[in-house]
Write an enzyme that holds these catalytic residues in place. Structure first.
Site, short mmCIF file in Angstrom:
data_model
loop_
_atom_site.label_atom_id
_atom_site.label_comp_id
_atom_site.label_asym_id
_atom_site.label_seq_id
_atom_site.Cartn_x
_atom_site.Cartn_y
_atom_site.Cartn_z
N SER A 1 53.09 96.24 20.93
CA SER A 1 52.17 97.32 21.24
C SER A 1 51.30 97.00 22.45
O SER A 1 51.02 97.86 23.26
CB SER A 1 51.28 97.62 20.03
OG SER A 1 52.04 98.03 18.92
N GLU B 1 60.09 103.57 24.50
CA GLU B 1 59.31 103.22 25.69
C GLU B 1 59.77 101.83 26.15
O GLU B 1 59.61 100.85 25.43
CB GLU B 1 57.82 103.21 25.34
CG GLU B 1 56.90 103.01 26.51
CD GLU B 1 55.44 103.04 26.06
OE1 GLU B 1 54.60 103.47 26.87
OE2 GLU B 1 55.14 102.64 24.91
#
Length: 291
Positions: free
Chosen positions: A122, A155
């Protein structure tokens, strides 16, 4: 290296790693799933079988007679057995740099020279991970969304040293998995979590301040903006401990007070109210877990 990517190593058998192993096996890849204990791996295997059954019921995956074939594509290990023959590794361990660095120190000498390392993170910089290996040009970020088998977009993050060939390999794997990607540059939080974690953290502040209940916050986002899940239900799905680690990582990276974790979020993590995985977070899942 052949056009089709063969065996994929998946490090970490938590929620993300388990979903990844399932999605990879469903797309025809051999998978080696590794974690630190047989107990964690047994739980992951149960979740994968449950996910395969659920996929059939929803009509989105292979028929029932194929479930056994898909499940047999996944090998479970605590010792990185078989990593000397993997083409690609996706690492999903906790958002703690020392733990992640230890993983790469272990797998770097084990894996073949052509093997690509994908960091499913993250907030930890991809460039930092690449620098901890002997193959920084073959390291990139691949931020999968939860639940992995159901989410079509990934992503992908280019580190400072990431080569075009590595990006092409990642795109090829994702295409084989039936997923699309957007490539972004390396920055803490990248795009999705730099926005999402601020949104979640601010939503927690609204609950702490008594502006609205968790139910009311989420209802506004779902009804007004058409979101399938509100920010607090999303936080419960991700895990409040992961949310807190991510917000703290952003705060450390940018030294900006806007990323200061909400005290209520910290208190809930301290209390073990982590969301779905603990049975309770901003919402109660104990009844669903028991059924």
């Amino acid at each position: 290296m052949t056009e089709r990517i063969g065996t994929v190593g998946v490090v970490g058998a938590g929620v993300m790693g388990t979903g990844l192993a399932q999605a990879l096996a469903q797309s025809g890849h051999e998978v080696i799933l590794v974690d630190r204990s047989d107990e964690i791996l047994a739980r992951a295997e149960q979740e994968i079988h449950k996910g395969l059954r659920l996929g059939r019921l929803l009509g989105t995956r292979s028929p029932a007679e194929d479930r056994t074939v898909v499940a047999k594509r996944i090998a479970y290990t605590t010792e990185y057995e078989g990593f000397d023959a993997v083409d690609f590794v996706i690492e999903n361990v906790t958002e703690d740099w020392e733990i992640k660095r230890g993983v790469y120190q272990r797998i770097d000498p084990l894996c073949p020279p052509h093997c690509v390392f994908a960091v499913n993170t993250s907030v930890i910089p991809i460039t930092r991970v690449g620098a901890a290996t002997t193959r920084p040009d073959r390291v990139l970020g691949m931020h999968f969304m939860n639940p992995v088998p159901m989410k079509p977009m990934v992503e992908v993050i280019r580190g400072h040293h990431t080569s075009e060939a590595t990006l092409d390999t990642a795109r090829r794997l994702l295409t084989q998995m039936g997923k699309e990607c957007v490539v972004v540059q390396d920055s803490p939080g990248f795009v999705s979590n730099r926005v999402l974690m601020l949104t979640v953290n601010e939503a927690v502040y609204l609950v702490q301040e008594g502006v609205a209940t968790a139910e009311e916050v989420d209802r506004i986002f779902k009804s007004c903006f058409g979101h399938r899940m509100g920010p607090l239900e999303t936080a419960d799905l991700i895990g409040l401990d992961t949310i807190l680690q991510s917000v703290q990582g952003l705060h450390d990276a940018f030294s900006d007070s806007k990323y200061r974790p909400c005290p209520l979020l910290t208190r809930m993590v301290d209390a073990g109210l982590l969301g779905r995985k603990s049975g309770r977070g901003f919402f109660d899942y104990s009844t669903a877990a028991a059924s």
